[in-house]
Motif scaffolding. Structure first.
Motif, PDB file in Angstrom:
ATOM      1  N   ASP A   9       0.281   4.805   8.592  1.00 61.46           N
ATOM      2  CA  ASP A   9      -0.729   4.237   9.323  1.00 61.46           C
ATOM      3  C   ASP A   9      -1.992   4.885   9.489  1.00 61.46           C
ATOM      4  OD1 ASP A   9       0.800   1.818   9.756  1.00 61.46           O
ATOM      5  OD2 ASP A   9       1.639   2.707  11.372  1.00 61.46           O
ATOM      6  N   THR A  10      -1.875   6.044   9.350  1.00 62.93           N
ATOM      7  CA  THR A  10      -3.304   6.880   9.540  1.00 62.93           C
ATOM      8  C   THR A  10      -4.075   6.853   8.480  1.00 62.93           C
ATOM      9  OG1 THR A  10      -2.023   8.852   9.147  1.00 62.93           O
ATOM     10  CG2 THR A  10      -1.995   8.239  11.329  1.00 62.93           C
ATOM     11  N   ASP A  11      -3.549   6.700   7.488  1.00 66.28           N
ATOM     12  CA  ASP A  11      -4.507   6.613   6.118  1.00 66.28           C
ATOM     13  C   ASP A  11      -4.950   5.370   5.430  1.00 66.28           C
ATOM     14  OD1 ASP A  11      -2.278   6.368   4.804  1.00 66.28           O
ATOM     15  OD2 ASP A  11      -2.213   8.616   3.842  1.00 66.28           O
ATOM     16  N   SER A  12      -4.467   4.217   6.154  1.00 63.82           N
ATOM     17  CA  SER A  12      -4.478   2.849   5.482  1.00 63.82           C
ATOM     18  C   SER A  12      -5.850   2.395   5.501  1.00 63.82           C
ATOM     19  CB  SER A  12      -3.396   2.054   6.196  1.00 63.82           C
ATOM     20  OG  SER A  12      -3.591   1.737   7.470  1.00 63.82           O
ATOM     21  N   ARG A  13      -6.635   2.914   4.657  1.00 68.18           N
ATOM     22  CA  ARG A  13      -7.981   2.635   4.768  1.00 68.18           C
ATOM     23  C   ARG A  13      -8.301   1.720   3.301  1.00 68.18           C
ATOM     24  NH1 ARG A  13      -8.486   7.914   6.567  1.00 68.18           N
ATOM     25  NH2 ARG A  13      -8.836   7.953   8.671  1.00 68.18           N
ATOM     26  N   GLU A  14      -7.466   1.985   2.126  1.00 64.97           N
ATOM     27  CA  GLU A  14      -7.614   1.199   1.082  1.00 64.97           C
ATOM     28  C   GLU A  14      -6.726  -0.035   0.974  1.00 64.97           C
ATOM     29  OE1 GLU A  14      -6.572   3.884  -2.058  1.00 64.97           O
ATOM     30  OE2 GLU A  14      -8.790   4.703  -2.059  1.00 64.97           O
ATOM     31  N   LEU A  15      -7.319  -1.091   0.415  1.00 64.76           N
ATOM     32  CA  LEU A  15      -6.650  -2.305   0.657  1.00 64.76           C
ATOM     33  C   LEU A  15      -6.600  -3.093  -0.766  1.00 64.76           C
ATOM     34  CD1 LEU A  15      -5.509  -4.730   2.413  1.00 64.76           C
ATOM     35  CD2 LEU A  15      -7.914  -5.596   2.445  1.00 64.76           C
ATOM     36  N   GLU A  16      -5.467  -3.724  -1.219  1.00 63.14           N
ATOM     37  CA  GLU A  16      -5.431  -4.634  -2.213  1.00 63.14           C
ATOM     38  C   GLU A  16      -5.585  -6.114  -2.108  1.00 63.14           C
ATOM     39  OE1 GLU A  16      -2.258  -3.213  -4.809  1.00 63.14           O
ATOM     40  OE2 GLU A  16      -3.269  -1.531  -5.491  1.00 63.14           O
ATOM     41  N   VAL A  17      -6.064  -6.879  -2.697  1.00 64.85           N
ATOM     42  CA  VAL A  17      -6.042  -8.385  -2.625  1.00 64.85           C
ATOM     43  C   VAL A  17      -5.312  -8.936  -3.704  1.00 64.85           C
ATOM     44  CG1 VAL A  17      -7.480 -10.314  -2.092  1.00 64.85           C
ATOM     45  CG2 VAL A  17      -8.114  -8.195  -1.382  1.00 64.85           C
ATOM     46  N   TYR A  18      -4.258  -9.785  -3.429  1.00 62.18           N
ATOM     47  CA  TYR A  18      -3.574 -10.785  -4.376  1.00 62.18           C
ATOM     48  C   TYR A  18      -3.851 -12.053  -4.024  1.00 62.18           C
ATOM     49  CZ  TYR A  18      -0.116 -13.176  -7.049  1.00 62.18           C
ATOM     50  OH  TYR A  18       0.586 -13.953  -8.049  1.00 62.18           O
ATOM     51  N   VAL A  19      -4.415 -12.865  -4.994  1.00 61.73           N
ATOM     52  CA  VAL A  19      -4.520 -14.339  -4.800  1.00 61.73           C
ATOM     53  C   VAL A  19      -3.688 -14.989  -5.829  1.00 61.73           C
ATOM     54  CG1 VAL A  19      -6.496 -15.940  -5.051  1.00 61.73           C
ATOM     55  CG2 VAL A  19      -6.981 -13.733  -4.637  1.00 61.73           C
ATOM     56  N   HIS A  20      -2.632 -15.805  -5.001  1.00 61.57           N
ATOM     57  CA  HIS A  20      -1.826 -16.647  -6.011  1.00 61.57           C
ATOM     58  C   HIS A  20      -2.499 -17.979  -6.440  1.00 61.57           C
ATOM     59  CE1 HIS A  20       2.193 -17.318  -7.717  1.00 61.57           C
ATOM     60  NE2 HIS A  20       2.250 -18.514  -6.833  1.00 61.57           N
ATOM     61  N   ILE A  21      -2.389 -18.242  -7.809  1.00 60.19           N
ATOM     62  CA  ILE A  21      -2.524 -19.787  -8.153  1.00 60.19           C
ATOM     63  C   ILE A  21      -1.421 -20.253  -8.805  1.00 60.19           C
ATOM     64  CG2 ILE A  21      -4.360 -20.854  -9.699  1.00 60.19           C
ATOM     65  CD1 ILE A  21      -5.521 -19.036  -7.573  1.00 60.19           C
ATOM     66  N   PRO A  22      -0.671 -21.292  -7.944  1.00 59.79           N
ATOM     67  CA  PRO A  22       0.382 -21.670  -8.302  1.00 59.79           C
ATOM     68  C   PRO A  22       0.594 -22.690  -9.455  1.00 59.79           C
ATOM     69  CG  PRO A  22      -0.054 -22.684  -6.244  1.00 59.79           C
ATOM     70  CD  PRO A  22      -1.247 -21.925  -6.962  1.00 59.79           C
ATOM     71  N   PHE A  23      -0.310 -22.942 -10.565  1.00 57.97           N
ATOM     72  CA  PHE A  23      -0.434 -23.963 -11.415  1.00 57.97           C
ATOM     73  C   PHE A  23      -0.160 -23.374 -12.705  1.00 57.97           C
ATOM     74  CE2 PHE A  23      -3.708 -24.906  -7.841  1.00 57.97           C
ATOM     75  CZ  PHE A  23      -3.034 -25.811  -7.437  1.00 57.97           C
ATOM     76  N   CYS A  24       0.493 -24.410 -13.735  1.00 56.54           N
ATOM     77  CA  CYS A  24       0.759 -23.985 -14.944  1.00 56.54           C
ATOM     78  C   CYS A  24       0.613 -25.263 -15.541  1.00 56.54           C
ATOM     79  CB  CYS A  24       2.054 -23.430 -15.056  1.00 56.54           C
ATOM     80  SG  CYS A  24       3.568 -24.151 -14.544  1.00 56.54           S
ATOM     81  N   VAL A  25       0.476 -25.471 -16.867  1.00 59.07           N
ATOM     82  CA  VAL A  25       0.494 -26.524 -17.786  1.00 59.07           C
ATOM     83  C   VAL A  25       1.928 -27.053 -17.688  1.00 59.07           C
ATOM     84  CG1 VAL A  25      -0.225 -27.388 -20.085  1.00 59.07           C
ATOM     85  CG2 VAL A  25      -1.465 -25.742 -18.972  1.00 59.07           C
ATOM     86  N   ARG A  26       2.789 -26.185 -18.125  1.00 58.03           N
ATOM     87  CA  ARG A  26       4.496 -26.552 -18.274  1.00 58.03           C
ATOM     88  C   ARG A  26       5.112 -25.498 -17.935  1.00 58.03           C
ATOM     89  NH1 ARG A  26       5.263 -28.076 -23.996  1.00 58.03           N
ATOM     90  NH2 ARG A  26       5.750 -25.809 -24.343  1.00 58.03           N
ATOM     91  N   LYS A  27       6.073 -25.621 -17.085  1.00 60.37           N
ATOM     92  CA  LYS A  27       7.009 -24.593 -16.766  1.00 60.37           C
ATOM     93  C   LYS A  27       7.684 -23.915 -17.923  1.00 60.37           C
ATOM     94  CE  LYS A  27       8.608 -22.695 -12.837  1.00 60.37           C
ATOM     95  NZ  LYS A  27       8.043 -22.203 -11.752  1.00 60.37           N
ATOM     96  N   CYS A  28       7.702 -22.602 -18.043  1.00 61.58           N
ATOM     97  CA  CYS A  28       8.392 -22.273 -19.236  1.00 61.58           C
ATOM     98  C   CYS A  28      10.037 -21.895 -18.770  1.00 61.58           C
ATOM     99  CB  CYS A  28       8.012 -20.693 -19.203  1.00 61.58           C
ATOM    100  SG  CYS A  28       6.269 -20.601 -19.895  1.00 61.58           S
TER     101      CYS A  28
END
Length: 406
Positions: A9-28
């Motif tokens: 908690d004391t060193d959590s200054r770096e952040l990652e961002v994940y962006v989900h795009i839930p689309f596909c042409v066809r489900k594998c």
């Protein structure tokens, strides 16, 4: 003395961002991800909702990586992709060297799209190939051929991408050691910077799972389906992968990931070292430390919080971004995660870092475990780090299960 890589908690200054795009042409046929085909109207409504969530969930902190995953983010048109990246830039503090990755699949790309992505500031591509054998691709339900991948790969180079990762998969139906070796050769000849290499897992809810459960009833449960490679063949594929990667100048830095020097995935490495991350989009998961958990939810807990966005399409499109399954992690949870995530990496877990973070040694928390696995040849203690050997990585599930505290 190891470098301190574990988050608190004391060193959590770096952040990652994940962006989900839930689309596909066809489900594998093997895919169990939260994704599905959708028409243009639904895709546009989703992008609008995603922009709103990004604005509402903006968090302070040095954003060191952004990852647009899916699904198939390259299904979106370039204008939609640009709006998503722009929203992230507006709402988060991206560092000057921020790694911005976009997952793409052959069959959804062209030169114009790739040039647009580069202009948006996307600087890393993750291309889903899986196999260079067109017959194997068809069995998987992929929408492309190897020639499509190769064309898109060369177009990406021409568009200026200097950091390209390729996803491959072995242990496929009908695959042989020889066809896998040919896949490795064809891909390595293109000289990508990074490779993610996974063994096929038959997941519940997939077409393959339904097919193989029917097969179970015919041949008797517990026997390997005849159209999957034998365990000996899969082991040979794993060995061939390690050999060819090393010969080509790649180093294995995680169970399934290989990189040239300087090209490890910043984003994925953050997951394995428990860096703070925020998930945007349908069903996306997050790990937030106290400061940011309080900002988003008014959380008063003292530990990190895990949660995910609702997986309900209708709720999300109505801009209901409520978090589900909020879990405040205990110290015990954090110790477990530190071990079984850290052991995924070839550098393993630093003994000094573990003690500094938790005030207890690994030996104290897990008496006899390190000695046992070293004696069995599955792990090693070297330069103050506890890590898995190649054999240990092949049996990683067996080893890591022993680091769950009961």
């Amino acid at each position: 003395m190891c470098s301190n890589w574990m988050m608190t908690d004391t060193d959590s200054r770096e952040l990652e961002v994940y962006v989900h795009i839930p689309f596909c042409v066809r489900k594998c046929r093997y895919c169990d991800f939260l994704s599905a085909p959708a028409d243009a109207v639904v895709r546009e409504k989703y992008v609008e909702a995603l922009e709103k969530q990004t604005e509402r969930w903006a968090l302070p902190g040095r954003t060191v990586s952004v990852f647009l995953g899916g699904g198939t983010p390259s299904v979106l048109n370039t204008e939609q992709a640009g709006r998503i990246v722009d929203a992230v830039h507006r709402c988060f503090e991206l560092t000057s060297d921020c790694e911005v990755t976009m997952e793409c699949n052959p069959g959804t790309l062209n030169r114009e799209k790739l040039e647009a992505y580069r202009s948006f500031g996307i600087n890393r591509l993750s291309l889903g190939l899986q196999s260079a054998d067109d017959t194997e691709l068809a069995r998987l339900g992929r929408i492309h051929r190897f020639s499509d991948f190769r064309e898109n790969y060369l177009q990406a180079r021409e568009a200026g991408f200097e950091n390209i990762s390729v996803d491959l998969m072995y242990g496929l139906p009908g695959q042989t050691v020889e066809s896998w070796t040919e896949t490795l050769k064809k891909v390595l000849d293109l000289r990508p910077e990074h490779l993610s290499v996974y063994s096929l897992i038959i997941e519940p809810g997939t077409e393959f799972y339904r097919l193989y459960h029917e097969d179970d009833e015919r041949r008797g449960a517990g026997k390997r389906p005849s159209h999957l490679p034998s365990e000996d063949a899969v082991a040979a594929m794993e060995q061939e992968t390690r050999r060819r990667m090393a010969d080509a100048g790649f180093h294995r830095y995680e169970i399934s990931n290989y990189a040239r020097n300087g090209f490890k995935s910043v984003h994925n490495s953050g997951y394995w070292t428990r860096r703070e991350y925020i998930g945007l989009g349908l069903g996306a998961s997050s790990l937030l430390y106290r400061r940011n958990a309080q900002k988003l939810f008014g959380s008063r807990g003292t530990g990190p919080v895990r949660f995910h966005v609702s997986r309900d399409w209708n709720s999300y499109l109505k801009e209901d971004f409520h978090a589900e399954e909020l879990q405040t992690l205990s110290v015990r949870n954090e110790m477990e995660e530190t071990m079984f995530l850290g052991l995924r990496m070839t550098r393993g877990v630093c003994l000094d870092d573990f003690y500094r973070t938790f005030g207890r040694s690994i030996e104290e928390v897990y008496p006899g475990k390190m000695e046992r696995f070293c004696r069995e040849g599955l792990a090693q203690l070297r330069d103050g780090r506890f890590s898995l050997t190649d054999r240990g990585m092949d049996l990683s599930n067996y080893v890591m299960a022993d680091f769950l505290l009961t």
